[in-house]
Design a protein around this motif. Structure first.
Motif, short mmCIF file in Angstrom:
data_model
loop_
_atom_site.label_atom_id
_atom_site.label_comp_id
_atom_site.label_asym_id
_atom_site.label_seq_id
_atom_site.Cartn_x
_atom_site.Cartn_y
_atom_site.Cartn_z
N ARG A 136 0.85 -1.18 0.00
CA ARG A 136 0.00 0.00 0.00
C ARG A 136 0.89 1.24 0.00
N GLU A 137 0.84 1.98 -1.09
CA GLU A 137 1.70 3.15 -1.23
C GLU A 137 1.10 4.34 -0.49
N ARG A 138 1.92 4.99 0.31
CA ARG A 138 1.47 6.16 1.05
C ARG A 138 1.84 7.42 0.28
N ARG A 139 0.90 8.31 0.13
CA ARG A 139 1.12 9.55 -0.59
C ARG A 139 0.59 10.73 0.22
N SER B 114 13.68 9.61 -4.79
CA SER B 114 13.32 10.83 -4.07
C SER B 114 11.95 10.72 -3.40
N PRO B 115 11.63 11.64 -2.47
CA PRO B 115 10.33 11.62 -1.79
C PRO B 115 9.24 12.43 -2.51
N LEU B 116 9.52 12.90 -3.73
CA LEU B 116 8.53 13.68 -4.46
C LEU B 116 8.12 12.93 -5.72
N GLU B 117 6.86 12.67 -5.84
CA GLU B 117 6.32 11.96 -7.01
C GLU B 117 5.61 12.94 -7.92
N LEU B 118 6.16 13.12 -9.12
CA LEU B 118 5.54 13.98 -10.12
C LEU B 118 4.78 13.11 -11.11
N LEU C 211 4.15 13.96 -1.92
CA LEU C 211 5.23 13.38 -1.14
C LEU C 211 5.01 11.88 -0.98
N ARG C 212 6.10 11.14 -0.93
CA ARG C 212 6.06 9.69 -0.77
C ARG C 212 7.27 9.28 0.07
N LEU C 213 7.33 8.03 0.46
CA LEU C 213 8.47 7.53 1.21
C LEU C 213 9.68 7.39 0.29
N ARG D 55 9.69 1.23 -7.25
CA ARG D 55 8.74 0.20 -7.69
C ARG D 55 7.51 0.79 -8.37
N THR D 56 7.28 2.10 -8.24
CA THR D 56 6.09 2.69 -8.85
C THR D 56 6.38 3.48 -10.13
#
Length: 451
Positions: free
Chosen positions: A47-50, A221-225, A245-247, A253-254
């Motif tokens: 489960r991806e945390r965003r 990185s912790p930033l998902e664009l 933001l993400r871990l 993997r995403t």
């Protein structure tokens, strides 16, 4: 006494433990992270945390436009200073804007920010912006780009990375302001021509070194664009864009898989940084001396031996990885991105903090004429920003953390369609290689910087 600073005056610090003990401890920490990952990582879907979407806030403030304008102005100052300064003072590395802005702020800054925060470079680069503008104009006129050979992938970027590293580490003329300015102009023109022929996104995503570099490290990185591909981002309506933001490490993997040649790019990044650290030690000096005493040609052509050395180091890193990963080499390469990222930061961050202090002075006085408004133009570089012990521990913790993150990422990959026990067994050779990388990196870090 151990040297902690690459490329500039070393910071000396006497580590309170024997070198062998801290190297073994670091390797053991990475080794033990494998069974820890087997226990901590579940076999089911992750489960991806965003976090909440930051893009609307950034869009309202026009942060992208402001940053692009600022970078463009800095580039202009650098080129003017590099091409037109005539004073003897401006010929020195820390007295000319093109050398400081390129080798200190740009190269080191882009690498560290890309993994520590996110991939901002592709969205603020004036060269990328010009390339996409040219792309749109050609499309409006009905000009179709040529088909880019799929088998090439990012291999051209790998070749450019090796050339860039050779310029940084071996070729002295790359530190000459005028030479560097002309090379950067030629590179910009070649990039625009390549984008015109094959399309901006194809060229920027496979050939243009700095875009590939930033995009690769930003996977950690912790930033998902989203959209991930900058061309899709540019064409997407604002409502479809997001910056969350993400871990750290979840992007491994995403995010989309690495393209052809992407694995070699990651390994070349890692190998060249490790070589950079090794090349500044007394051990490397002794290594060179051994060859000089036996082949006079190499003693009179030092760059030849150094060039061969960096090629050998890169080949060894790639060969060791391919031998271990085998048929999964391309897929597993993304798990090495944390290692490459933290090595880059551990090797360069003190250099950026100290040498980066010259930035304001060269911007104010781009021609080396001792301009000094408000006293900002001339000052001594401070080498006491942080105690040497703190710098040392940050470097160690970065390296160990990056390797542990890589082990967890590799375990998640091995879990696909397998049990925890089988995944742990399957990843054992790769974990062993990561331990060797850890030991090698910590050993290089511990060596005395040569005078």
């Amino acid at each position: 006494m151990l040297g902690l600073l690459a490329h500039a005056a070393p910071i000396s610090y006497k580590f309170p433990l024997p070198i062998w003990l801290y190297v073994v401890a670091g390797g053991a920490a990475v080794l033990l992270s494998a069974p820890a990952a087997a226990v901590a990582v579940s076999e089911g879907p992750t489960r991806e945390r965003r976090g909440f979407d930051l893009y609307p806030f950034a869009r309202r403030l026009r942060l992208g436009v402001v940053a692009r304008v600022a970078v463009s102005l800095l580039l202009l100052v650098g080129l003017i200073g590099g091409l037109f300064s005539t004073s003897a003072q401006a010929a020195e590395f820390f007295e000319n804007p093109i050398t400081v802005l390129t080798w200190v702020d740009f190269w080191v800054g882009v690498g560290i920010v890309s993994w520590l925060v996110g991939d901002f470079w592709e969205h603020i680069s004036p060269l990328n912006s010009a390339a996409r503008t040219l792309d749109r104009e050609l499309a409006r006129r009905g000009v179709q780009p040529l088909a880019y050979p799929a088998r090439l992938g990012q291999w051209p970027a790998v070749a450019l990375l090796l050339v860039w590293s050779w310029m940084e580490l071996i070729w002295a003329n790359a530190k000459d302001p005028r030479t560097l300015a002309l090379l950067l102009l030629a590179y910009a023109i070649a990039t625009l021509v390549g984008c015109a022929l094959y399309g901006a996104e194809t060229w920027l995503g496979n050939v243009e070194l700095f875009s590939v570099f930033a995009r690769t490290l930003s996977r950690f990185s912790p930033l998902e664009l989203r959209p991930f591909v900058p061309e899709e981002w540019a064409s997407a309506p604002p409502a479809d864009r997001s910056a969350r933001l993400r871990l750290y490490g979840s992007g491994l993997r995403t995010d989309p898989p690495l393209p052809v040649g992407g694995a070699a790019f990651v390994l070349a990044t890692l190998a060249t940084v490790v070589f950079d650290g090794w090349s500044q030690t007394d051990r490397f000096g002794s290594f060179q001396q051994w060859f000089w005493e036996r082949w006079s040609f190499l003693a009179h052509h030092v760059a030849v031996l150094q060039t061969l050395s960096v090629v050998v180091v890169v080949v060894e890193f790639v060969a060791a990885y391919v031998l271990i990963a085998r048929r999964h080499a391309a897929a597993l390469a993304s798990t090495l991105i944390p290692i490459a990222a933290v090595y880059f930061a551990a090797h360069y961050f003190a250099y950026l903090l100290i040498a980066g202090q010259a930035t304001l002075g060269v911007i104010i006085d781009p021609f080396g004429l001792s301009w000094n408004p408000l006293g900002w133009g001339e000052y001594e570089l401070s080498k006491g920003i942080a105690p040497a012990g703190i710098v040392w521990w940050i470097q160690i913790l970065l390296i160990v953390w990056g390797h542990v993150a890589a082990v967890f990422a590799a375990h998640r990959f091995a879990l696909h369609g397998s049990t925890r026990a089988r995944a742990l067994l399957a990843q054992a050779p790769l974990v062993g290689l990561m331990v060797l990388y850890t030991v090698a990196g910590l050993w290089v870090l511990a060596q005395q910087i040569k005078a």
